[in-house]
Every structure is written in C-alpha cells, then in structure tokens.
Write a protein that holds these residues in place. Structure first.
Motif, PDB file in Angstrom:
ATOM      1  N   PHE A 172      14.950 -82.212 -22.180  1.00  0.00           N
ATOM      2  CA  PHE A 172      15.915 -83.308 -22.307  1.00  0.00           C
ATOM      3  C   PHE A 172      15.352 -84.636 -21.828  1.00  0.00           C
ATOM      4  O   PHE A 172      16.035 -85.400 -21.160  1.00  0.00           O
ATOM      5  CB  PHE A 172      17.213 -82.978 -21.563  1.00  0.00           C
ATOM      6  N   CYS A 173      14.118 -84.922 -22.151  1.00  0.00           N
ATOM      7  CA  CYS A 173      13.519 -86.231 -21.871  1.00  0.00           C
ATOM      8  C   CYS A 173      12.907 -86.748 -23.168  1.00  0.00           C
ATOM      9  O   CYS A 173      12.727 -85.998 -24.125  1.00  0.00           O
ATOM     10  CB  CYS A 173      12.453 -86.119 -20.786  1.00  0.00           C
ATOM     11  N   LYS A 174      12.583 -88.012 -23.180  1.00  0.00           N
ATOM     12  CA  LYS A 174      12.078 -88.639 -24.398  1.00  0.00           C
ATOM     13  C   LYS A 174      10.847 -87.924 -24.938  1.00  0.00           C
ATOM     14  O   LYS A 174      10.769 -87.617 -26.118  1.00  0.00           O
ATOM     15  CB  LYS A 174      11.773 -90.114 -24.135  1.00  0.00           C
ATOM     16  N   GLU A 175       9.864 -87.660 -24.079  1.00  0.00           N
ATOM     17  CA  GLU A 175       8.652 -86.967 -24.518  1.00  0.00           C
ATOM     18  C   GLU A 175       7.986 -86.277 -23.337  1.00  0.00           C
ATOM     19  O   GLU A 175       8.254 -86.601 -22.190  1.00  0.00           O
ATOM     20  CB  GLU A 175       7.677 -87.926 -25.195  1.00  0.00           C
ATOM     21  N   GLY A 176       7.161 -85.303 -23.636  1.00  0.00           N
ATOM     22  CA  GLY A 176       6.456 -84.571 -22.593  1.00  0.00           C
ATOM     23  C   GLY A 176       5.340 -83.739 -23.183  1.00  0.00           C
ATOM     24  O   GLY A 176       5.093 -83.778 -24.392  1.00  0.00           O
ATOM     25  N   ILE A 177       4.675 -82.979 -22.334  1.00  0.00           N
ATOM     26  CA  ILE A 177       3.533 -82.176 -22.765  1.00  0.00           C
ATOM     27  C   ILE A 177       3.569 -80.829 -22.060  1.00  0.00           C
ATOM     28  O   ILE A 177       3.865 -80.747 -20.869  1.00  0.00           O
ATOM     29  CB  ILE A 177       2.196 -82.892 -22.448  1.00  0.00           C
ATOM     30  N   ILE A 178       3.247 -79.776 -22.806  1.00  0.00           N
ATOM     31  CA  ILE A 178       3.040 -78.451 -22.243  1.00  0.00           C
ATOM     32  C   ILE A 178       1.529 -78.266 -22.156  1.00  0.00           C
ATOM     33  O   ILE A 178       0.825 -78.433 -23.153  1.00  0.00           O
ATOM     34  CB  ILE A 178       3.639 -77.354 -23.142  1.00  0.00           C
ATOM     35  N   TYR A 179       1.035 -77.956 -20.972  1.00  0.00           N
ATOM     36  CA  TYR A 179      -0.387 -77.695 -20.768  1.00  0.00           C
ATOM     37  C   TYR A 179      -0.590 -76.190 -20.667  1.00  0.00           C
ATOM     38  O   TYR A 179       0.118 -75.520 -19.926  1.00  0.00           O
ATOM     39  CB  TYR A 179      -0.881 -78.354 -19.486  1.00  0.00           C
ATOM     40  N   ILE A 180      -1.578 -75.674 -21.398  1.00  0.00           N
ATOM     41  CA  ILE A 180      -1.861 -74.245 -21.398  1.00  0.00           C
ATOM     42  C   ILE A 180      -3.260 -74.024 -20.845  1.00  0.00           C
ATOM     43  O   ILE A 180      -4.245 -74.534 -21.393  1.00  0.00           O
ATOM     44  CB  ILE A 180      -1.738 -73.662 -22.817  1.00  0.00           C
ATOM     45  N   ASP A 181      -3.345 -73.277 -19.743  1.00  0.00           N
ATOM     46  CA  ASP A 181      -4.609 -72.938 -19.099  1.00  0.00           C
ATOM     47  C   ASP A 181      -5.413 -74.188 -18.761  1.00  0.00           C
ATOM     48  O   ASP A 181      -6.579 -74.313 -19.134  1.00  0.00           O
ATOM     49  CB  ASP A 181      -5.415 -71.986 -19.976  1.00  0.00           C
ATOM     50  N   GLY A 182      -4.794 -75.116 -18.067  1.00  0.00           N
ATOM     51  CA  GLY A 182      -5.456 -76.369 -17.720  1.00  0.00           C
ATOM     52  C   GLY A 182      -4.978 -77.469 -18.654  1.00  0.00           C
ATOM     53  O   GLY A 182      -3.895 -77.403 -19.216  1.00  0.00           O
ATOM     54  N   THR A 183      -5.811 -78.464 -18.862  1.00  0.00           N
ATOM     55  CA  THR A 183      -5.395 -79.595 -19.700  1.00  0.00           C
ATOM     56  C   THR A 183      -6.049 -79.602 -21.071  1.00  0.00           C
ATOM     57  O   THR A 183      -5.742 -80.462 -21.891  1.00  0.00           O
ATOM     58  CB  THR A 183      -5.718 -80.927 -18.995  1.00  0.00           C
ATOM     59  N   HIS A 184      -6.944 -78.653 -21.348  1.00  0.00           N
ATOM     60  CA  HIS A 184      -7.663 -78.705 -22.620  1.00  0.00           C
ATOM     61  C   HIS A 184      -6.834 -78.207 -23.811  1.00  0.00           C
ATOM     62  O   HIS A 184      -7.127 -78.548 -24.944  1.00  0.00           O
ATOM     63  CB  HIS A 184      -8.990 -77.950 -22.528  1.00  0.00           C
ATOM     64  N   VAL A 185      -5.793 -77.432 -23.580  1.00  0.00           N
ATOM     65  CA  VAL A 185      -4.887 -77.012 -24.656  1.00  0.00           C
ATOM     66  C   VAL A 185      -3.504 -77.541 -24.302  1.00  0.00           C
ATOM     67  O   VAL A 185      -2.978 -77.240 -23.238  1.00  0.00           O
ATOM     68  CB  VAL A 185      -4.847 -75.473 -24.805  1.00  0.00           C
ATOM     69  N   ARG A 186      -2.936 -78.338 -25.182  1.00  0.00           N
ATOM     70  CA  ARG A 186      -1.637 -78.930 -24.878  1.00  0.00           C
ATOM     71  C   ARG A 186      -0.808 -79.065 -26.152  1.00  0.00           C
ATOM     72  O   ARG A 186      -1.330 -79.085 -27.260  1.00  0.00           O
ATOM     73  CB  ARG A 186      -1.808 -80.260 -24.175  1.00  0.00           C
ATOM     74  N   CYS A 187       0.492 -79.179 -25.931  1.00  0.00           N
ATOM     75  CA  CYS A 187       1.440 -79.301 -27.026  1.00  0.00           C
ATOM     76  C   CYS A 187       2.491 -80.340 -26.625  1.00  0.00           C
ATOM     77  O   CYS A 187       3.047 -80.261 -25.531  1.00  0.00           O
ATOM     78  CB  CYS A 187       2.096 -77.944 -27.285  1.00  0.00           C
ATOM     79  N   SER A 188       2.742 -81.295 -27.478  1.00  0.00           N
ATOM     80  CA  SER A 188       3.746 -82.323 -27.188  1.00  0.00           C
ATOM     81  C   SER A 188       5.145 -81.784 -27.435  1.00  0.00           C
ATOM     82  O   SER A 188       5.358 -80.980 -28.347  1.00  0.00           O
ATOM     83  CB  SER A 188       3.517 -83.553 -28.066  1.00  0.00           C
ATOM     84  N   VAL A 189       6.100 -82.222 -26.623  1.00  0.00           N
ATOM     85  CA  VAL A 189       7.508 -81.890 -26.815  1.00  0.00           C
ATOM     86  C   VAL A 189       8.316 -83.177 -26.744  1.00  0.00           C
ATOM     87  O   VAL A 189       7.881 -84.162 -26.146  1.00  0.00           O
ATOM     88  CB  VAL A 189       8.022 -80.875 -25.756  1.00  0.00           C
ATOM     89  N   LYS A 190       9.481 -83.141 -27.390  1.00  0.00           N
ATOM     90  CA  LYS A 190      10.361 -84.324 -27.369  1.00  0.00           C
ATOM     91  C   LYS A 190      11.796 -83.880 -27.130  1.00  0.00           C
ATOM     92  O   LYS A 190      12.099 -82.689 -27.148  1.00  0.00           O
ATOM     93  CB  LYS A 190      10.213 -85.131 -28.651  1.00  0.00           C
ATOM     94  N   ASN A 191      12.665 -84.825 -26.895  1.00  0.00           N
ATOM     95  CA  ASN A 191      14.063 -84.561 -26.577  1.00  0.00           C
ATOM     96  C   ASN A 191      14.686 -83.557 -27.550  1.00  0.00           C
ATOM     97  O   ASN A 191      14.606 -83.724 -28.760  1.00  0.00           O
ATOM     98  CB  ASN A 191      14.859 -85.862 -26.594  1.00  0.00           C
ATOM     99  N   GLY A 192      15.285 -82.499 -27.002  1.00  0.00           N
ATOM    100  CA  GLY A 192      15.955 -81.487 -27.811  1.00  0.00           C
ATOM    101  C   GLY A 192      15.090 -80.306 -28.196  1.00  0.00           C
ATOM    102  O   GLY A 192      15.602 -79.321 -28.720  1.00  0.00           O
TER     103      GLY A 192
END
Length: 125
Positions: free
Chosen positions: A94-114
């Motif tokens: 429930f925030c404008k944008e964010g990031i999921i980090y997988i096993d450190g910072t080299h694998v990531r996925c962006s997320v957005k509100n909802g």
C-alpha cells in the motif's frame, strides 16, 4: 527449495497466512521498514542476526519477521513466525512504489500500490 533469503521492503502492508487458499490467520496491517522471509539456510545468517530462530537445515518451512515495526498494537503476535509448506502468506503493498530483493540486491522485483504478493515454499528451486 533454494537457500535464499528475501526481503520485501514495505512501508505499509497488510498480510495474512492462508492454508489451502483459505485464511488461517487474521488480516494484519503493518507499518514497518519491511518483511524479511527466509528459508532454513537463510535463517542461519540474516534471520538470526535480526533476532530470528535457527531452523533445521532440511526444514521446508519459511520463517518471516516484520522489520522494525512502527507500532505493534494488536499485530504483535504476527510479527515473527513460520509458514509451513501447506501454507502461504499473502501480502498487499500500500505504498506508491517499492522493491522486493531476493537473496541480496542482485535479484529484485518492483511493486506498486495494490500489488499482491504470495509467499510460499512451493516455488521451484
């Protein structure tokens, strides 16, 4: 199952644990610096340093911990626990944008509100 630890950096989220696609925990709303989820191998380092518990290395459970909650309130019993292989955790961002980090910072996925995120140990290795 891989030996990854991943962190969902969330400022405001709601989550609940489900079993067989049915809720088996209350819906919990949290404001925090994130949600850390770890396999047994990841629990030996990242989770332990944050106050988590050691897990048997062959465990299929996932350990989760809400990072630095702003206000515990009624959600305090849900701040740290385990998701067994028959369960999953569903978290909604429930925030404008964010990031999921997988096993450190080299694998990531962006997320957005909802966005809804399902966390489970049933994923392929």
């Amino acid at each position: 199952m891989s030996s990854n630890t991943f962190t969902v950096l969330i400022q405001v989220f709601v989550c609940r644990i489900k079993s067989d696609y049915q809720p088996c925990s209350p819906l919990v709303s949290s404001r925090s610096s994130g949600l850390r989820v770890s396999t047994a191998a990841g629990a030996t380092a990242a989770m332990l340093s944050a106050g988590g518990f050691p897990m048997p290395i062959l465990s299929q459970d996932l350990q989760y911990m809400v990072r630095e909650p702003i206000a515990l309130g009624a959600a305090s019993s849900f701040m740290h626990g385990f998701i067994n292989p028959q369960q999953s955790m569903e978290a909604t961002w429930f925030c404008k944008e964010g990031i999921i980090y997988i096993d450190g910072t080299h694998v990531r996925c962006s997320v957005k509100n909802g966005d809804r995120i399902e966390i489970s140990s049933k994923a392929p290795v």
